[in-house]
Structure formats: C-alpha cells, structure tokens
Write a protein that holds these residues in place. Structure first.
Motif, PDB file in Angstrom:
ATOM      1  N   ARG A  12     -30.687  19.435  30.036  1.00  0.00           N
ATOM      2  CA  ARG A  12     -30.188  20.537  29.222  1.00  0.00           C
ATOM      3  C   ARG A  12     -30.113  21.836  30.004  1.00  0.00           C
ATOM      4  NH1 ARG A  12     -33.711  19.139  23.741  1.00  0.00           N
ATOM      5  NH2 ARG A  12     -33.090  16.964  23.627  1.00  0.00           N
ATOM      6  N   GLY A 218     -27.622  29.049  11.817  1.00  0.00           N
ATOM      7  CA  GLY A 218     -28.400  28.453  12.886  1.00  0.00           C
ATOM      8  C   GLY A 218     -29.851  28.241  12.483  1.00  0.00           C
ATOM      9  N   LEU A 219     -30.683  27.945  13.466  1.00  0.00           N
ATOM     10  CA  LEU A 219     -32.086  27.649  13.195  1.00  0.00           C
ATOM     11  C   LEU A 219     -32.852  28.885  12.729  1.00  0.00           C
ATOM     12  CD1 LEU A 219     -32.848  25.263  16.198  1.00  0.00           C
ATOM     13  CD2 LEU A 219     -32.174  24.675  13.863  1.00  0.00           C
ATOM     14  N   GLY A 247     -20.347  20.427  13.286  1.00  0.00           N
ATOM     15  CA  GLY A 247     -20.891  21.151  14.429  1.00  0.00           C
ATOM     16  C   GLY A 247     -22.209  21.855  14.174  1.00  0.00           C
ATOM     17  N   PHE A 248     -22.789  21.708  12.981  1.00  0.00           N
ATOM     18  CA  PHE A 248     -24.066  22.354  12.697  1.00  0.00           C
ATOM     19  C   PHE A 248     -25.141  21.852  13.659  1.00  0.00           C
ATOM     20  CE2 PHE A 248     -22.480  23.152   8.238  1.00  0.00           C
ATOM     21  CZ  PHE A 248     -22.541  24.530   8.336  1.00  0.00           C
ATOM     22  N   VAL A 249     -25.966  22.765  14.134  1.00  0.00           N
ATOM     23  CA  VAL A 249     -27.007  22.428  15.098  1.00  0.00           C
ATOM     24  C   VAL A 249     -28.022  21.446  14.516  1.00  0.00           C
ATOM     25  CG1 VAL A 249     -28.497  24.379  14.464  1.00  0.00           C
ATOM     26  CG2 VAL A 249     -28.651  23.409  16.765  1.00  0.00           C
ATOM     27  N   ARG A 251     -27.619  18.759  13.034  1.00  0.00           N
ATOM     28  CA  ARG A 251     -27.250  17.358  13.274  1.00  0.00           C
ATOM     29  C   ARG A 251     -27.755  16.858  14.628  1.00  0.00           C
ATOM     30  NH1 ARG A 251     -23.176  15.477   9.816  1.00  0.00           N
ATOM     31  NH2 ARG A 251     -22.218  17.070   8.478  1.00  0.00           N
ATOM     32  N   GLN A 252     -28.084  17.786  15.519  1.00  0.00           N
ATOM     33  CA  GLN A 252     -28.539  17.403  16.853  1.00  0.00           C
ATOM     34  C   GLN A 252     -30.047  17.150  16.906  1.00  0.00           C
ATOM     35  OE1 GLN A 252     -27.200  20.406  19.637  1.00  0.00           O
ATOM     36  NE2 GLN A 252     -25.270  20.684  18.535  1.00  0.00           N
ATOM     37  N   LEU A 253     -30.767  17.420  15.818  1.00  0.00           N
ATOM     38  CA  LEU A 253     -32.222  17.312  15.795  1.00  0.00           C
ATOM     39  C   LEU A 253     -32.658  16.042  15.063  1.00  0.00           C
ATOM     40  CD1 LEU A 253     -33.040  21.013  14.796  1.00  0.00           C
ATOM     41  CD2 LEU A 253     -32.971  20.039  17.103  1.00  0.00           C
ATOM     42  N   TYR A 261     -35.709  21.586   8.870  1.00  0.00           N
ATOM     43  CA  TYR A 261     -34.343  22.009   9.145  1.00  0.00           C
ATOM     44  C   TYR A 261     -33.335  21.084   8.466  1.00  0.00           C
ATOM     45  CZ  TYR A 261     -36.316  25.213  12.578  1.00  0.00           C
ATOM     46  OH  TYR A 261     -37.021  26.218  13.194  1.00  0.00           O
ATOM     47  N   HIS A 265     -30.385  22.007   5.807  1.00  0.00           N
ATOM     48  CA  HIS A 265     -29.023  21.504   5.945  1.00  0.00           C
ATOM     49  C   HIS A 265     -28.569  20.789   4.678  1.00  0.00           C
ATOM     50  CE1 HIS A 265     -25.964  18.707   8.083  1.00  0.00           C
ATOM     51  NE2 HIS A 265     -25.383  19.846   7.742  1.00  0.00           N
ATOM     52  N   ARG A 347     -25.497  32.294  26.870  1.00  0.00           N
ATOM     53  CA  ARG A 347     -24.729  31.057  26.686  1.00  0.00           C
ATOM     54  C   ARG A 347     -23.289  31.174  27.190  1.00  0.00           C
ATOM     55  NH1 ARG A 347     -27.850  27.584  23.899  1.00  0.00           N
ATOM     56  NH2 ARG A 347     -29.529  28.457  22.617  1.00  0.00           N
TER      57      ARG A 347
END
Length: 411
Positions: A12, A218-219, A247-249, A251-253, A261, A265, A347
């Motif tokens: 990462r 976001g978070l 694209g919500f963050v 979904r990556q967790l 979280y 969501h 970023r």
C-alpha cells in the motif's frame, strides 16, 4: 541494479524503500499472517546523528489531537515502532492481541512512552511552532520559530537553527478541508470529531437538540455518526454519492474486523428507515449555511430534477478530508509536489522525493516522509525514516573522510 532487486514488491505504498522495509518488518501482513519480523535491531552509539525534533504538542503528533475513543484503522502490530512491542506495552489497559485494532488514546500513550523508554527526550522540543524556513547558501536551511512558555505570563522564546539536513514530517491533518460555501465559518460549523465531543461535554448538544448535520462519506464521517449515536444525538447525514455507489471505502474493509463501519454503511444504504434518529441524504450538497442554524441543501427532487430546501440543525460537522499546512516554506511548498504548479496534497500531489533517500528533488538537503511523501500508513513511515537517515549518515561520513584527507595533506 537496485531497482531490479526491488521489482515484484507490492503493498500500500508507491515508495520502494518503504515497501522493502514493510516486507521485512511485517512479512505477509496483508495476507493475514502474524509472522515475526525478519529484522534484528542493534544499537550502535557511534552511529548517532545529532538531531532535534520540533513539534507543537507532545510526541505522537496528530495522534495526541484525535478523539481517544476511536479505534485505529490499522492493526495494533502495524502501528508499532522498532524495538518496542505494543503487546507488552498494553497502553495501560488489558493485554492486547497483535491482530486487533487499538484505541487512538492507547497509541498516543505508546508513542509518548516510546520517546521516554528510548531516552530520546532531550531530542524533542515540544510546544514549538516553526514560523519560517528559508534556504541559505551551500544547501543549508534556516529554521525559525517560537517555543511556547509553559508558565502563565511567561514570554514565548524565539529560536532558530541552521542545518544542512531538514526533514518534513508534518502529516496531513493540520488544515481540514472547508465546505467552501457561504457561511462555512459560522460558529456552529466544526471540522473535527474532537470539537463534537467538546460540544457534548459543554451541553451544547443533547438528545433533545435539533439534528447534527454530518457531511462526508469517509471513515471520519462514519466516526462522527458513531459518536452521535453513542450520545443519543439525532443525525442527518449528507453525502454527494448515491447510496449504492460501489466506491465507498467501507467496501474495502473486512466486515469481521470493522463491524462499526459496515453498520454505518448499512445505515447509509438503508436511508435511515430502520434506524432511529438517523436519516441519510445521498446525492446532497450544501449550498448555504445561515447564522440562524439553518442550512440550505440541494438534492434529488421529483422527476429526477434537483431541489433546494432548508433544514434546521444544532451543528454541522464536516469531515471531508484534510491537507498539510506548509505555510512556513517558500511559496507554502508549491513547487515541491509531483505537480509543480499545485499545493502539496498527500494523495493527489505528494512531495516528489528521490526514491532511495527521500530527499526532495527540487531542494537539496530537504527531506519529506510520511503522508507528505505519499506514505499514508504508519507501517510505511519506517522505510522513509531509514532512507533519509542512511543518506544523511553517508553524507556525514563522506565529509569526515574528506576532512581527514585534507588534514593529512596539510600535515
């Protein structure tokens, strides 16, 4: 040759030294393995480099200014510094599993204690504010600032340093992104979770208040919603994306590790119909914030057209990102980023650095690590620190060797 040796490393971070260090320090961490480090630390007093660390607050930086009740995104073992196991430290609480998340408060304490246990206090000047950084001749830098007096009524003390090696490590949280709409500086508009907690403690917000308007998807915005629900505050949640945006963050967790979280969501996609005192407002944006605690919003109307309406709130908390504040640099750092004509942003426009030294390509003697160089996780900061320390040490060693040679010639 060096680049070829590092090909194939993935992680990462886009910085090869950070990736290499991470692979050695936390082997196969992203695969879920809890493997021992492949590194062994050994102290060499003769390799010491004289240095000073300047900071507004105590060691730990932004971790000392965050809401202590929030859990870290990274696992606790990913937050460790070399030579001090977080499990043995424990944060003053019960024993901690390496594969669990830690509270922000315990990490802040861990970083402060690290400085004490490693006997680094004399290198830290806390309560200092750097006001100006200027390049001098011979690739040197003049650093000017003030040190706040600890005693009431005492005068702040100015200071300055002249150095050949200056490291930027300010992080990415000094300047929260503003809403950039009329009224975004009204007293009831806040930009940090800590300020929300402060308003609750001051009884400015309660379960009987008008809704708190949370802005963001976001978070950090999720943390604000969690805090509001903990205190029983009614919430209106406005965000620009549609509720089903892939694209919500969140979904990556992994859901088993970040249940809070995923609950937020779920609330966002549900619309709030199943959750008391919460209502989501997808595809909404703020148009105007008025002095009388009224906010004008624009969102989807009937028939697909946009519609404006006004809501009454008790507070607006906007958590839509932050940027580093490099006001003390010439042109506030513009020209140091990958995109030379734009301000530095972790970023979208990190500082451009040499890959194996982290020295700024546009400013010899100036280094950048952490989020300024695109490393947005603590676990990758170590590699940047190793890179610039190695580079500085080599330069100092070369200078000593050159001075010794000159002395031999003179004799």
């Amino acid at each position: 040759m060096k680049l070829m040796m590092l090909q194939g490393l993935e992680g990462r971070s886009n910085n090869v030294v950070s990736l290499l260090f991470d692979c050695l320090n936390l082997p196969c961490a992203d695969l879920g393995l809890d493997s021992d480090p492949l590194l062994h630390w050994q102290y060499h007093p003769d390799k010491y480099v004289d240095h000073v660390v300047l900071g507004k607050g105590p060691p730990g930086g932004s971790w000392q200014a965050m809401d202590g009740n929030v859990l870290t995104i990274s696992l606790s073992r990913w937050m460790e510094l070399p030579g001090m196991d977080y499990r043995s430290f424990g944060g003053g609480g019960p024993p901690t599993c390496r594969n669990s998340r830690a509270s922000v408060a315990s990490m802040a304490k861990y970083y402060s204690e690290y400085v004490k246990l490693k006997r680094l206090q004399e290198n830290f000047r806390c309560g200092t504010v750097v006001t100006d950084v200027k390049p001098l001749a011979n690739d040197q830098w003049l650093v000017t600032g003030v040190e706040h007096a600890g005693d009431e009524g005492a005068l702040d003390m100015p200071f300055h340093y002249v150095t050949s090696h200056l490291v930027l490590a300010t992080g990415n949280y000094d300047r929260p992104n503003k809403l950039k709409v009329p009224g975004d500086s009204e007293p009831y508009v806040i930009y940090s979770l800590l300020e929300l907690e402060r308003m609750v403690k001051q009884n400015k917000l309660s379960e009987h208040s008008d809704p708190v308007l949370v802005v963001g998807a976001g978070l950090s915005a999720a943390d604000a919603i969690i805090a509001c629900r903990f205190h029983g505050l009614p919430v209106l949640h406005a965000f620009r994306r549609s509720s089903g945006d892939p694209g919500f963050v969140f979904r990556q967790l992994p859901e088993n590790m970040y249940p809070e979280y995923h609950k937020v969501h779920q609330m966002m996609t549900d619309g709030g119909n199943s959750y008391k005192k919460y209502k989501s407002l997808p595809e909404h944006k703020i148009i105007e914030i008025m002095p009388d605690y009224k906010v004008r919003l624009m969102g989807p109307g009937d028939g697909g057209s946009a519609a404006c309406y006004v809501i009454k709130v008790s507070a607006v908390i906007a958590l839509i990102g932050a940027q580093p504040d490099l006001y003390f640099l010439p042109q506030s750092g513009v020209g140091l980023g990958v995109k030379k004509d734009l301000p530095v942003a972790s970023r979208s426009n990190p500082i451009e650095v040499e890959p194996f030294s982290y020295e700024c390509t546009e400013a010899p003697g100036l280094y950048a690590i952490g989020s300024l160089a695109g490393d947005n996780f603590v676990r990758f900061v170590h590699g940047g620190a190793l890179a610039f320390t190695s580079h500085i040490h080599k330069q100092l060693s070369d200078c000593e060797a050159s001075a010794a040679a000159d002395e031999a010639v003179e004799v």
